[in-house]
Write a protein that holds these residues in place. Structure first.
Motif, PDB file in Angstrom:
ATOM      1  N   GLU A  77     -20.753 -31.655  33.760  1.00  0.00           N
ATOM      2  CA  GLU A  77     -21.007 -30.343  34.373  1.00  0.00           C
ATOM      3  C   GLU A  77     -22.286 -30.354  35.210  1.00  0.00           C
ATOM      4  OE1 GLU A  77     -20.706 -26.777  32.140  1.00  0.00           O
ATOM      5  OE2 GLU A  77     -18.684 -27.251  31.421  1.00  0.00           O
ATOM      6  N   ILE A  78     -23.281 -31.121  34.794  1.00  0.00           N
ATOM      7  CA  ILE A  78     -24.512 -31.237  35.585  1.00  0.00           C
ATOM      8  C   ILE A  78     -24.199 -31.899  36.918  1.00  0.00           C
ATOM      9  CG2 ILE A  78     -26.772 -32.367  35.712  1.00  0.00           C
ATOM     10  CD1 ILE A  78     -26.956 -31.896  32.643  1.00  0.00           C
ATOM     11  N   GLN A  81     -22.449 -29.375  39.030  1.00  0.00           N
ATOM     12  CA  GLN A  81     -23.395 -28.358  39.496  1.00  0.00           C
ATOM     13  C   GLN A  81     -24.152 -28.840  40.725  1.00  0.00           C
ATOM     14  OE1 GLN A  81     -26.272 -27.211  36.528  1.00  0.00           O
ATOM     15  NE2 GLN A  81     -27.529 -26.123  38.004  1.00  0.00           N
ATOM     16  N   ILE A  86     -19.612 -26.293  41.088  1.00  0.00           N
ATOM     17  CA  ILE A  86     -19.726 -25.111  40.233  1.00  0.00           C
ATOM     18  C   ILE A  86     -20.516 -24.086  41.033  1.00  0.00           C
ATOM     19  CG2 ILE A  86     -20.713 -24.165  38.117  1.00  0.00           C
ATOM     20  CD1 ILE A  86     -20.221 -26.878  36.783  1.00  0.00           C
ATOM     21  N   LYS A  87     -19.875 -22.989  41.352  1.00  0.00           N
ATOM     22  CA  LYS A  87     -20.471 -22.008  42.262  1.00  0.00           C
ATOM     23  C   LYS A  87     -21.414 -21.029  41.568  1.00  0.00           C
ATOM     24  CE  LYS A  87     -18.446 -23.813  45.736  1.00  0.00           C
ATOM     25  NZ  LYS A  87     -19.187 -24.793  46.490  1.00  0.00           N
ATOM     26  N   ASN A  89     -24.441 -19.561  39.516  1.00  0.00           N
ATOM     27  CA  ASN A  89     -25.830 -20.009  39.474  1.00  0.00           C
ATOM     28  C   ASN A  89     -26.212 -20.393  38.046  1.00  0.00           C
ATOM     29  OD1 ASN A  89     -28.398 -20.608  40.201  1.00  0.00           O
ATOM     30  ND2 ASN A  89     -29.000 -18.524  40.716  1.00  0.00           N
ATOM     31  N   ARG A  90     -26.506 -21.644  37.826  1.00  0.00           N
ATOM     32  CA  ARG A  90     -26.902 -22.138  36.510  1.00  0.00           C
ATOM     33  C   ARG A  90     -28.274 -22.782  36.621  1.00  0.00           C
ATOM     34  NH1 ARG A  90     -21.618 -25.164  33.951  1.00  0.00           N
ATOM     35  NH2 ARG A  90     -20.177 -23.433  34.216  1.00  0.00           N
ATOM     36  N   ALA A  92     -30.689 -25.605  35.692  1.00  0.00           N
ATOM     37  CA  ALA A  92     -30.692 -26.981  35.190  1.00  0.00           C
ATOM     38  C   ALA A  92     -31.950 -27.185  34.343  1.00  0.00           C
ATOM     39  CB  ALA A  92     -30.680 -27.960  36.356  1.00  0.00           C
TER      40      ALA A  92
END
Length: 161
Positions: A77-78, A81, A86-87, A89-90, A92
């Motif tokens: 997933e990183i 991202q 992955i749209k 906002n995450r 890190a």
């Protein structure tokens, strides 16, 4: 030969998955890349290849530094991202190595000062002199092959499958 054929052939080369990071004026920037290689042992040099349309290109040209984090099999997933897949906002999570941001939990990370850059087709190659390294003994890498994320199978699993 057309671009699709060339991409398909290059996809037959299995690579590890990295996140390239740099910092400018207190802001951390990163991108997923598999165009990474070791160049020299003495001095310790590595190379990354950044596309002409990538925002990271100007950022590395400005900072003259970059870090490379090798992702573990649990960090798909990183990778997604930092690849823009992955749209949402995450945030890190970063650790710091030699004053540079690196991906927390990566199998290995290294920091570099850019010592040379070369335009090559639609990419720029940045050769970096390694200034520091950190690694985990017991983690497994995330692999990319034929356009898909993969994991290594241990020899025991392969023999018994």
């Amino acid at each position: 030969m057309d671009d699709r054929l060339f991409r398909n052939v290059m996809g037959k080369f299995a690579t590890g998955v990295t996140v390239i990071t740099t910092e400018i004026d207190g802001s951390i920037h990163g991108m997923t890349a598999n165009a990474f290689m070791s160049v020299s042992l003495n001095p310790k040099l590595v190379l990354i290849s950044i596309g002409e349309k990538a925002k990271m290109l100007g950022r590395i040209k400005k900072s003259k530094t970059y870090a490379v984090s090798f992702l573990t099999e649990n960090q798909k997933e990183i990778s997604m991202q930092f690849a823009g897949q992955i749209k949402e906002n995450r945030e890190a999570e970063f650790d710091w190595l030699n004053g540079m941001p690196v991906i927390k939990g990566a199998i290995a990370s290294l920091t570099c000062n850019v010592v040379a850059e070369y335009e090559a087709g639609d990419h720029t190659l940045f050769i970096g002199e390694v200034t520091d390294v950190h690694f985990q003994e017991d983690a497994e890498p995330l692999i990319f092959f034929q356009g898909k994320y993969r994991e290594l199978k241990s020899l025991k699993e392969s023999v018994h499958s």
